[in-house]
Design an enzyme around this catalytic site. Structure first.
Site, PDB file in Angstrom:
ATOM      1  CE  LYS A  19       5.275   1.863   2.916  1.00  0.00           C
ATOM      2  NZ  LYS A  19       3.991   2.566   3.072  1.00  0.00           N
TER       3      LYS A  19
ATOM      4  CE  LYS B  70      -3.975  -2.434   5.970  1.00  0.00           C
ATOM      5  NZ  LYS B  70      -3.410  -3.013   4.738  1.00  0.00           N
TER       6      LYS B  70
ATOM      7  CB  THR C  41      -1.898  -3.761  -5.398  1.00  0.00           C
ATOM      8  OG1 THR C  41      -1.301  -2.786  -4.536  1.00  0.00           O
ATOM      9  CG2 THR C  41      -2.289  -4.974  -4.573  1.00  0.00           C
TER      10      THR C  41
ATOM     11  CB  SER D 254       4.726   1.634  -0.689  1.00  0.00           C
ATOM     12  OG  SER D 254       3.417   2.082  -0.924  1.00  0.00           O
TER      13      SER D 254
HETATM   14  P1  NAD Z   1     -11.103  -0.601  -3.124  1.00  0.00           P
HETATM   15  O1  NAD Z   1     -11.899   0.136  -2.123  1.00  0.00           O
HETATM   16  O2  NAD Z   1     -10.470   0.140  -4.246  1.00  0.00           O
HETATM   17  O3  NAD Z   1     -12.003  -1.757  -3.808  1.00  0.00           O
HETATM   18  C1  NAD Z   1     -12.712  -2.705  -3.081  1.00  0.00           C
HETATM   19  C2  NAD Z   1     -13.658  -3.431  -4.020  1.00  0.00           C
HETATM   20  O4  NAD Z   1     -14.355  -4.433  -3.291  1.00  0.00           O
HETATM   21  C3  NAD Z   1     -14.733  -2.539  -4.633  1.00  0.00           C
HETATM   22  O5  NAD Z   1     -14.965  -2.945  -5.971  1.00  0.00           O
HETATM   23  C4  NAD Z   1     -15.960  -2.838  -3.794  1.00  0.00           C
HETATM   24  O6  NAD Z   1     -17.161  -2.625  -4.509  1.00  0.00           O
HETATM   25  C5  NAD Z   1     -15.752  -4.295  -3.509  1.00  0.00           C
HETATM   26  N1  NAD Z   1     -16.470  -4.758  -2.317  1.00  0.00           N
HETATM   27  C6  NAD Z   1     -16.692  -4.105  -1.155  1.00  0.00           C
HETATM   28  N2  NAD Z   1     -17.421  -4.871  -0.309  1.00  0.00           N
HETATM   29  C7  NAD Z   1     -17.634  -6.023  -0.963  1.00  0.00           C
HETATM   30  C8  NAD Z   1     -18.320  -7.211  -0.631  1.00  0.00           C
HETATM   31  N3  NAD Z   1     -18.931  -7.354   0.548  1.00  0.00           N
HETATM   32  N4  NAD Z   1     -18.327  -8.210  -1.550  1.00  0.00           N
HETATM   33  C9  NAD Z   1     -17.700  -8.065  -2.736  1.00  0.00           C
HETATM   34  N5  NAD Z   1     -17.055  -6.959  -3.100  1.00  0.00           N
HETATM   35  C10 NAD Z   1     -17.033  -5.959  -2.234  1.00  0.00           C
HETATM   36  O7  NAD Z   1     -10.035  -1.422  -2.286  1.00  0.00           O
HETATM   37  P2  NAD Z   1      -8.670  -2.067  -2.783  1.00  0.00           P
HETATM   38  O8  NAD Z   1      -7.584  -1.104  -2.520  1.00  0.00           O
HETATM   39  O9  NAD Z   1      -8.868  -2.638  -4.143  1.00  0.00           O
HETATM   40  O10 NAD Z   1      -8.495  -3.243  -1.711  1.00  0.00           O
HETATM   41  C11 NAD Z   1      -9.118  -4.514  -1.847  1.00  0.00           C
HETATM   42  C12 NAD Z   1      -8.382  -5.522  -0.993  1.00  0.00           C
HETATM   43  O11 NAD Z   1      -7.015  -5.558  -1.396  1.00  0.00           O
HETATM   44  C13 NAD Z   1      -8.348  -5.242   0.516  1.00  0.00           C
HETATM   45  O12 NAD Z   1      -8.330  -6.481   1.199  1.00  0.00           O
HETATM   46  C14 NAD Z   1      -7.011  -4.543   0.709  1.00  0.00           C
HETATM   47  O13 NAD Z   1      -6.514  -4.664   2.039  1.00  0.00           O
HETATM   48  C15 NAD Z   1      -6.173  -5.318  -0.271  1.00  0.00           C
HETATM   49  N6  NAD Z   1      -4.946  -4.651  -0.701  1.00  0.00           N
HETATM   50  C16 NAD Z   1      -4.975  -3.438  -1.324  1.00  0.00           C
HETATM   51  C17 NAD Z   1      -3.787  -2.863  -1.752  1.00  0.00           C
HETATM   52  C18 NAD Z   1      -3.747  -1.574  -2.526  1.00  0.00           C
HETATM   53  O14 NAD Z   1      -2.646  -1.156  -2.923  1.00  0.00           O
HETATM   54  N7  NAD Z   1      -4.863  -0.936  -2.809  1.00  0.00           N
HETATM   55  C19 NAD Z   1      -2.571  -3.512  -1.491  1.00  0.00           C
HETATM   56  C20 NAD Z   1      -2.579  -4.747  -0.858  1.00  0.00           C
HETATM   57  C21 NAD Z   1      -3.781  -5.299  -0.471  1.00  0.00           C
END
Ligand code: NAD
Length: 414
Positions: A71, A107, A191, A352
């Site tokens: 997952k 992943k 999250t 999830s």
């Molecule tokens: P997203 O694409 O919705 O948002 C990412 C954010 O990071 C955006 O605001 C973007 O502008 C910003 N960003 C991108 N590059 C950047 C940089 N170089 N410096 C600073 N900011 C930057 O993604 P998300 O779903 O919010 O995921 C963010 C993190 O959380 C990732 O590491 C992801 O693996 C983790 N995560 C996400 C989820 C989920 O349910 N969405 C769950 C667990 C972990």
């Protein structure tokens, strides 16, 4: 070795090694868990709007399924690498185990900038990826979900493609689907909600409560925005947020609803302006004088080069792998609490799991009931972690090290 010290995968493996030592487990455990069980590489041809074919490379890393189906999310980002995907899949194995979910870790990733594709091209790519992976995934085999660059619409295309191949409707093969397609309304913010719950519970232990505590957040996407939303609702004061272009800081607190409106309208929080608010960079946001720091963008942003400049007492990892192993050592020795990704951002995968349970039984809970179930699982994990951490010595081990061994022996109470 990257310029920032250890790479994400090296950090994950270093911590795994230490966790195995701590647990007194044999070296064989490291041999098994330090590499994925299966790596699938796919090349997906897409007919672009200009009539030419472009081939996109993607992966699905199936790290370990000792506890149940693989997952983990699918990332669409131009800079993804197989090494990064392996690290993310490995973290998923530990995250799912820590939270008591009946899952192993996986992943997926595709090297693409989804913002540069038209909607039709993105649909063709998403369907192509699902088609290529169809023999290797399924509700009892491997259940992908969104990550950076993917969303419920993409999950809907992928479920539809998989279901066509299966010859029946199989919603349980992907999670975080749109609500009208057997998704759940809580998934959108789960999250960020989990990040806030972990921050609130840790703040109770550190300061007696979260009310009025200042928070800086790097990233204003799904995790960053919803984390900020729930932290504010719980009484914290969000003073800084950033996105890929940079960010804003106001020591008196930001009006989040207004910041979100500006981000939605103009594409970046940088265009938000109000008295007392100033612009900051993505490096500065990490070093602000705040109580709580939430890295919620990408990995390896807290490294040995900046760890000593961090002033927050509590770091809540919204992103996966934002702190390198070297930086964690420095911060831990200074008494900073790091709530690691496998705990602090697990709200998404726990939700999830609840969506998957709904899909398997074709029975659905309303939003409040679902959120209560989610919070209960998160609190259970938090309490188990705290008991074990106190027992083994908060100054001796980090939460991340403590909990990496669990997959080998399965889910056990402390
Ligand atoms: P997203 O694409 O919705 O948002 C990412 C954010 O990071 C955006 O605001 C973007 O502008 C910003 N960003 C991108 N590059 C950047 C940089 N170089 N410096 C600073 N900011 C930057 O993604 P998300 O779903 O919010 O995921 C963010 C993190 O959380 C990732 O590491 C992801 O693996 C983790 N995560 C996400 C989820 C989920 O349910 N969405 C769950 C667990 C972990």
């Amino acid at each position: 070795m990257s310029l920032r010290g250890t790479t994400f995968l090296e950090s994950v493996l270093q911590t795994l090694k230490r966790a195995i030592e701590l647990g007194g487990y044999p070296q064989e455990v490291y041999e098994i868990l330090s590499r994925p069980q299966r790596i699938i590489t796919v090349n997906i041809p897409v007919k672009m709007d200009n009539g030419k074919i472009q081939v996109f490379t993607g992966y699905r890393v199936q790290h370990n399924n000792a506890l149940g189906p693989y997952k983990g999310g699918i990332r669409f980002h131009p800079e993804v690498t197989l090494e990064e995907d392996i690290a993310l899949a490995t973290v998923m194995t530990f995250k799912n185990a820590l939270n008591g979910l009946p899952y192993g870790g996986g992943k997926g990733a595709v090297a693409v900038d989804p913002k540069k594709l038209s909607k039709r091209e993105l649909e063709e790519l998403s369907r192509g990826y699902a088609r290529a992976l169809a023999p290797f995934i399924g509700p009892e085999t491997d259940i992908p979900a969104p990550d950076v660059g993917t969303d419920p619409q993409i999950m809907a295309w992928m479920v539809d493609e998989y279901s066509k191949i299966a010859g029946r409707n199989v919603p349980g093969v992907f999670t975080a689907k749109p609500v009208v397609l057997w998704g759940n309304p809580v998934r959108e913010y789960s999250t960020g909600f989990g990040v806030a719950v972990w921050a609130r519970e840790a703040a109770k232990k550190l300061w007696g409560g979260i009310e009025g505590k200042t928070v800086a957040i790097q990233g204003f996407g799904n995790v960053g925005y919803w984390g900020a939303y729930w932290l504010e609702k719980m009484g914290a004061k969000v003073v800084a947020v950033t996105d890929s272009k940079g960010g804003i800081y106001n020591p008196n607190g930001l009006k989040l609803a207004d910041v979100k409106a500006v981000k939605d309208k103009t594409g970046t929080v940088m265009n938000y302006d109000s008295p007392g608010t100033r612009k900051i960079t993505n490096d500065e946001v990490l070093e602000l004088p705040v109580d709580i720091l939430v890295p919620a963008a990408l990995e390896n942003v807290i490294h040995k080069g900046n760890a000593n400049n961090i002033k927050a007492k509590l770091i809540v990892e919204g992103a996966n792998g934002p702190t390198t192993a070297d930086a964690e050592k420095v911060l831990h020795s200074k008494g900073v609490w790091i709530l690691p990704d496998l705990a602090a951002n697990a709200g998404g995968v726990v939700m999830s799991y609840l969506e998957w349970v709904e899909n398997l039984q074709w029975y659905f809970w309303d939003e409040e009931e679902t959120r209560n179930k989610l919070e209960r699982i998160l609190l259970d994990t938090f309490n188990r972690v705290m008991i074990r951490w106190s027992k083994l010595g908060m100054d001796k081990v980090t939460i991340r090290e403590l909990h990496m061994w669990r997959p080998w022996i399965g889910y056990t109470m402390p």
